[in-house]
Write a protein that holds these residues in place. Structure first.
Motif, mmCIF file in Angstrom:
data_model
loop_
_atom_site.group_PDB
_atom_site.id
_atom_site.type_symbol
_atom_site.label_atom_id
_atom_site.label_comp_id
_atom_site.label_asym_id
_atom_site.label_seq_id
_atom_site.Cartn_x
_atom_site.Cartn_y
_atom_site.Cartn_z
ATOM 1 N N CYS A 45 35.104 44.611 37.147
ATOM 2 C CA CYS A 45 34.571 43.863 38.280
ATOM 3 C C CYS A 45 34.061 42.547 37.711
ATOM 4 O O CYS A 45 33.127 42.543 36.911
ATOM 5 N N LEU A 46 34.675 41.448 38.079
ATOM 6 C CA LEU A 46 34.275 40.130 37.586
ATOM 7 C C LEU A 46 33.837 39.277 38.762
ATOM 8 O O LEU A 46 34.402 39.378 39.851
ATOM 9 N N TRP A 47 32.838 38.418 38.510
ATOM 10 C CA TRP A 47 32.410 37.510 39.563
ATOM 11 C C TRP A 47 31.735 36.292 38.970
ATOM 12 O O TRP A 47 31.269 36.294 37.840
ATOM 13 N N ASP A 48 31.717 35.231 39.774
ATOM 14 C CA ASP A 48 30.971 34.002 39.505
ATOM 15 C C ASP A 48 30.032 33.848 40.688
ATOM 16 O O ASP A 48 30.446 33.469 41.775
ATOM 17 N N GLY A 49 28.762 34.188 40.491
ATOM 18 C CA GLY A 49 27.779 34.159 41.567
ATOM 19 C C GLY A 49 27.548 32.779 42.139
ATOM 20 O O GLY A 49 27.292 32.627 43.338
ATOM 21 N N GLU A 50 27.622 31.762 41.306
ATOM 22 C CA GLU A 50 27.416 30.391 41.788
ATOM 23 C C GLU A 50 28.548 29.955 42.723
ATOM 24 O O GLU A 50 28.312 29.317 43.742
ATOM 25 N N ALA A 51 29.776 30.316 42.385
ATOM 26 C CA ALA A 51 30.923 29.970 43.227
ATOM 27 C C ALA A 51 31.070 30.952 44.393
ATOM 28 O O ALA A 51 31.783 30.659 45.359
ATOM 29 N N GLY A 52 30.433 32.109 44.310
ATOM 30 C CA GLY A 52 30.523 33.108 45.380
ATOM 31 C C GLY A 52 31.882 33.781 45.466
ATOM 32 O O GLY A 52 32.357 34.100 46.545
ATOM 33 N N VAL A 53 32.508 33.999 44.305
ATOM 34 C CA VAL A 53 33.813 34.652 44.271
ATOM 35 C C VAL A 53 33.757 35.822 43.298
ATOM 36 O O VAL A 53 32.986 35.828 42.346
ATOM 37 N N GLY A 54 34.587 36.819 43.574
ATOM 38 C CA GLY A 54 34.649 37.961 42.681
ATOM 39 C C GLY A 54 35.920 38.748 42.909
ATOM 40 O O GLY A 54 36.669 38.500 43.848
ATOM 41 N N GLY A 55 36.139 39.714 42.029
ATOM 42 C CA GLY A 55 37.317 40.543 42.165
ATOM 43 C C GLY A 55 37.265 41.761 41.269
ATOM 44 O O GLY A 55 36.364 41.910 40.440
ATOM 45 N N LEU A 56 38.241 42.622 41.473
ATOM 46 C CA LEU A 56 38.318 43.888 40.758
ATOM 47 C C LEU A 56 39.781 44.175 40.462
ATOM 48 O O LEU A 56 40.650 43.899 41.286
ATOM 49 N N ASN A 57 40.045 44.719 39.273
ATOM 50 C CA ASN A 57 41.387 45.182 38.948
ATOM 51 C C ASN A 57 41.345 46.663 38.616
ATOM 52 O O ASN A 57 40.262 47.254 38.491
ATOM 53 N N HIS A 58 42.505 47.279 38.479
ATOM 54 C CA HIS A 58 42.603 48.710 38.160
ATOM 55 C C HIS A 58 43.825 48.858 37.276
ATOM 56 O O HIS A 58 44.950 48.754 37.748
ATOM 57 N N PHE A 59 43.593 49.061 35.968
ATOM 58 C CA PHE A 59 44.740 49.191 35.078
ATOM 59 C C PHE A 59 44.789 50.557 34.423
ATOM 60 O O PHE A 59 43.795 51.226 34.262
ATOM 61 N N MET A 60 46.020 50.948 34.050
ATOM 62 C CA MET A 60 46.290 52.295 33.575
ATOM 63 C C MET A 60 46.382 52.402 32.060
ATOM 64 O O MET A 60 46.077 53.448 31.494
ATOM 65 N N LEU A 61 46.844 51.352 31.409
ATOM 66 C CA LEU A 61 47.064 51.356 29.966
ATOM 67 C C LEU A 61 46.711 49.990 29.400
ATOM 68 O O LEU A 61 46.790 48.986 30.106
ATOM 69 N N PRO A 62 46.371 49.923 28.105
ATOM 70 C CA PRO A 62 46.003 48.634 27.524
ATOM 71 C C PRO A 62 47.136 47.608 27.513
ATOM 72 O O PRO A 62 46.918 46.445 27.818
ATOM 73 N N GLU A 63 48.344 48.028 27.127
ATOM 74 C CA GLU A 63 49.434 47.066 27.005
ATOM 75 C C GLU A 63 50.767 47.723 27.294
ATOM 76 O O GLU A 63 50.909 48.943 27.207
ATOM 77 N N ALA A 64 51.752 46.894 27.623
ATOM 78 C CA ALA A 64 53.083 47.388 27.965
ATOM 79 C C ALA A 64 53.859 47.738 26.707
ATOM 80 O O ALA A 64 53.677 47.132 25.661
ATOM 81 N N LYS A 65 54.740 48.685 26.859
ATOM 82 C CA LYS A 65 55.698 49.034 25.806
ATOM 83 C C LYS A 65 57.064 48.598 26.296
ATOM 84 O O LYS A 65 57.635 49.218 27.178
ATOM 85 N N GLY A 66 57.569 47.492 25.778
ATOM 86 C CA GLY A 66 58.896 47.034 26.199
ATOM 87 C C GLY A 66 58.812 46.054 27.346
ATOM 88 O O GLY A 66 57.827 45.350 27.518
ATOM 89 N N GLY A 67 59.853 46.015 28.154
ATOM 90 C CA GLY A 67 59.952 45.071 29.265
ATOM 91 C C GLY A 67 58.881 45.283 30.315
ATOM 92 O O GLY A 67 58.371 46.381 30.490
ATOM 93 N N LEU A 68 58.548 44.229 31.016
ATOM 94 C CA LEU A 68 57.447 44.272 31.974
ATOM 95 C C LEU A 68 57.880 44.607 33.384
ATOM 96 O O LEU A 68 57.102 45.154 34.146
ATOM 97 N N GLY A 69 59.064 44.262 33.773
ATOM 98 C CA GLY A 69 59.486 44.568 35.138
ATOM 99 C C GLY A 69 58.724 43.740 36.145
ATOM 100 O O GLY A 69 58.159 42.691 35.840
ATOM 101 N N PRO A 70 58.662 44.208 37.394
ATOM 102 C CA PRO A 70 57.982 43.458 38.455
ATOM 103 C C PRO A 70 56.484 43.327 38.209
ATOM 104 O O PRO A 70 55.896 44.096 37.458
ATOM 105 N N LEU A 71 55.871 42.365 38.878
ATOM 106 C CA LEU A 71 54.445 42.096 38.696
ATOM 107 C C LEU A 71 53.588 43.328 38.935
ATOM 108 O O LEU A 71 52.650 43.581 38.191
#
Length: 192
Positions: A45-71
C-alpha cells in the motif's frame, strides 16, 4: 488509472470498494477504498499524503521466470507490480520522495513452500532501495490476511483469517507450488 477488475458499492461503509486480485493493482486520487485477500502473496500500500493519491498492488512471486506475456501476467511478479504501482502514483501527481508504504502478506498457508518468504524479502528490498519509508508491516506467519486500504491518507486495516470462507486461496497456493519454479537462494535483482 487502474488495473483492477472488480469494484462494488459497500453499503456498510457507504463507499465504493475496489477489490484487487492477484496480478492487479489500483491507484487513485478518489475516495474509494481498496481491498485484497492474501496468502503467500504480498501487497504494498503506497501513498503520497500531500498529493492525496495512493494505491495497492497484489503480487504472487518476486520475479518472472522467462517471458512476461501480457501485462496482467507481468504484474503477478513483484518487479513489475511495484514499478506499475509507483509509476501509476507518479502519473497522478505523487512524488517519489514523499511515498510511504504499508506492507502485508507473505504468509505460509500452504505446505512447506517458501513463496511467502521470498515475496517478503523482495518487497522489503524494493522499498529500501527506492527509499520508501515503511510505516507498518504485517508479514509472514501462518495465516491469510484481508487488507482494506484508504489510499488518500494511508490508513489500513488488516484482519488475520483463522478460517477461510472457501478453498480458493488454498487452491491458488497449491497451483503456485506445482506450476512455478522458485529460486531457492531468494536473491532478487531490482531495476529502475
Amino acid at each position: 488509472m487502474t488495473l483492477a477488475s472488480s469494484c462494488f458499492f459497500d453499503p456498510t461503509r457507504g463507499r465504493t470498494l475496489v477489490k484487487v486480485l492477484p496480478g492487479e493493482y489500483y491507484v487513485t486520487a478518489g475516495q474509494e477504498l481498496i481491498g485484497t485477500t492474501l496468502g503467500s502473496c504480498v501487497c504494498a500500500c503506497l501513498w503520497d499524503g500531500e498529493a492525496g493519491v495512493g494505491g495497492l498492488n497484489h503480487f504472487m512471486l518476486p520475479e518472472a521466470k522467462g517471458g512476461l506475456g501480457p501485462l496482467s501476467q507481468a504484474n503477478r511478479y513483484g518487479t513489475h507490480a511495484m514499478e506499475s504501482l509507483v509509476n501509476g502514483l507518479l502519473a497522478l501527481g505523487a512524488r517519489r520522495d514523499r511515498l510511504q508504504a504499508k506492507l502485508f502478506g507473505g504468509g505460509q498457508i500452504y505446505g512447506e513452500g517458501r513463496i511467502g518468504d521470498q515475496n517478503i524479502a523482495f518487497v522489503e528490498a524494493f522499498v529500501a532501495k527506492e527509499g520508501i519509508r515503511v510505516l507498518a508491516r504485517s508479514l509472514g506467519g501462518q495465516q491469510a490476511r484481508k487488507v482494506l486500504f484508504e489510499p488518500c491518507d494511508g490508513r489500513a486495516w488488516v484482519k488475520h483469517l483463522r478460517k477461510l470462507a472457501n478453498d480458493t486461496l488454498v487452491l491458488r497456493e497449491d497451483q503456485l507450488a506445482r506450476q512455478l519454479a522458485i529460486k531457492e537462494d531468494g536473491k532478487v535483482e531490482l531495476f529502475r
